[in-house]
Design a protein around this motif. Sequence first.
Motif, mmCIF file in Angstrom:
data_model
loop_
_atom_site.group_PDB
_atom_site.id
_atom_site.type_symbol
_atom_site.label_atom_id
_atom_site.label_comp_id
_atom_site.label_asym_id
_atom_site.label_seq_id
_atom_site.Cartn_x
_atom_site.Cartn_y
_atom_site.Cartn_z
ATOM 1 N N SER A 40 0.969 -1.187 -0.016
ATOM 2 C CA SER A 40 -0.014 0.083 -0.076
ATOM 3 C C SER A 40 1.081 1.111 0.096
ATOM 4 O O SER A 40 0.344 2.261 -0.849
ATOM 5 C CB SER A 40 -1.020 0.228 1.294
ATOM 6 O OG SER A 40 -0.271 -0.065 2.314
ATOM 7 N N ALA A 41 2.127 1.213 0.691
ATOM 8 C CA ALA A 41 2.705 2.236 0.678
ATOM 9 C C ALA A 41 3.368 2.639 -0.864
ATOM 10 O O ALA A 41 3.667 3.743 -1.097
ATOM 11 C CB ALA A 41 3.931 1.970 2.006
ATOM 12 N N LYS A 42 3.909 1.517 -1.253
ATOM 13 C CA LYS A 42 4.451 1.619 -2.709
ATOM 14 C C LYS A 42 3.539 2.222 -3.562
ATOM 15 O O LYS A 42 3.870 2.898 -4.364
ATOM 16 C CB LYS A 42 5.019 0.147 -3.070
ATOM 17 C CG LYS A 42 6.080 -0.264 -2.159
ATOM 18 C CD LYS A 42 6.354 -1.889 -2.723
ATOM 19 C CE LYS A 42 7.377 -2.615 -1.709
ATOM 20 N NZ LYS A 42 7.760 -3.606 -2.097
ATOM 21 N N THR A 63 -6.444 2.391 5.140
ATOM 22 C CA THR A 63 -5.033 1.861 4.470
ATOM 23 C C THR A 63 -4.174 3.139 3.961
ATOM 24 O O THR A 63 -3.018 2.904 4.115
ATOM 25 C CB THR A 63 -5.565 0.874 3.439
ATOM 26 O OG1 THR A 63 -6.360 -0.039 3.871
ATOM 27 C CG2 THR A 63 -4.174 0.150 2.686
ATOM 28 N N ALA A 113 -0.409 3.766 4.955
ATOM 29 C CA ALA A 113 0.737 3.789 4.113
ATOM 30 C C ALA A 113 1.551 5.159 4.396
ATOM 31 O O ALA A 113 2.513 5.501 4.192
ATOM 32 C CB ALA A 113 0.062 3.819 2.640
ATOM 33 N N ARG A 158 3.606 5.258 7.322
ATOM 34 C CA ARG A 158 4.995 4.466 6.948
ATOM 35 C C ARG A 158 5.810 5.257 6.105
ATOM 36 O O ARG A 158 7.104 5.239 6.277
ATOM 37 C CB ARG A 158 4.597 3.113 6.345
ATOM 38 C CG ARG A 158 3.683 2.171 7.243
ATOM 39 C CD ARG A 158 4.799 1.609 8.261
ATOM 40 N NE ARG A 158 6.032 0.982 7.928
ATOM 41 C CZ ARG A 158 6.234 -0.114 7.903
ATOM 42 N NH1 ARG A 158 5.430 -1.033 7.851
ATOM 43 N NH2 ARG A 158 7.437 -0.500 7.396
#
Length: 85
Positions: free
Chosen positions: A23-25, A52, A56, A59
């Motif tokens: 999700s962060a990507k 989410t 993300a 992070r």
Amino acid sequence: MSATTLQTAGEETLERVRDLPPSAKLVAKVLEYNDTLTQSELADETLLPPRTVRYALNRLEEEDLVESRFSFSDARKRLYSLNIE
């Protein structure tokens, strides 16, 4: 910033993103193509639930990959952009 410096900064950013959750990507990739977005705009673009997206962004902020600032048009919202420096 020269093209070489930008390329090096981009490679370092990719290295730091590599170990993050998918999700962060995805959020980082969307921010790469869009200069600045709100959390709700990121949720719309990524089709991820707001919770989410929030995770993300947290992070990415922990890794100093995202900058956030208040929106001048609506102080309740924050604007997020990718930090590639």
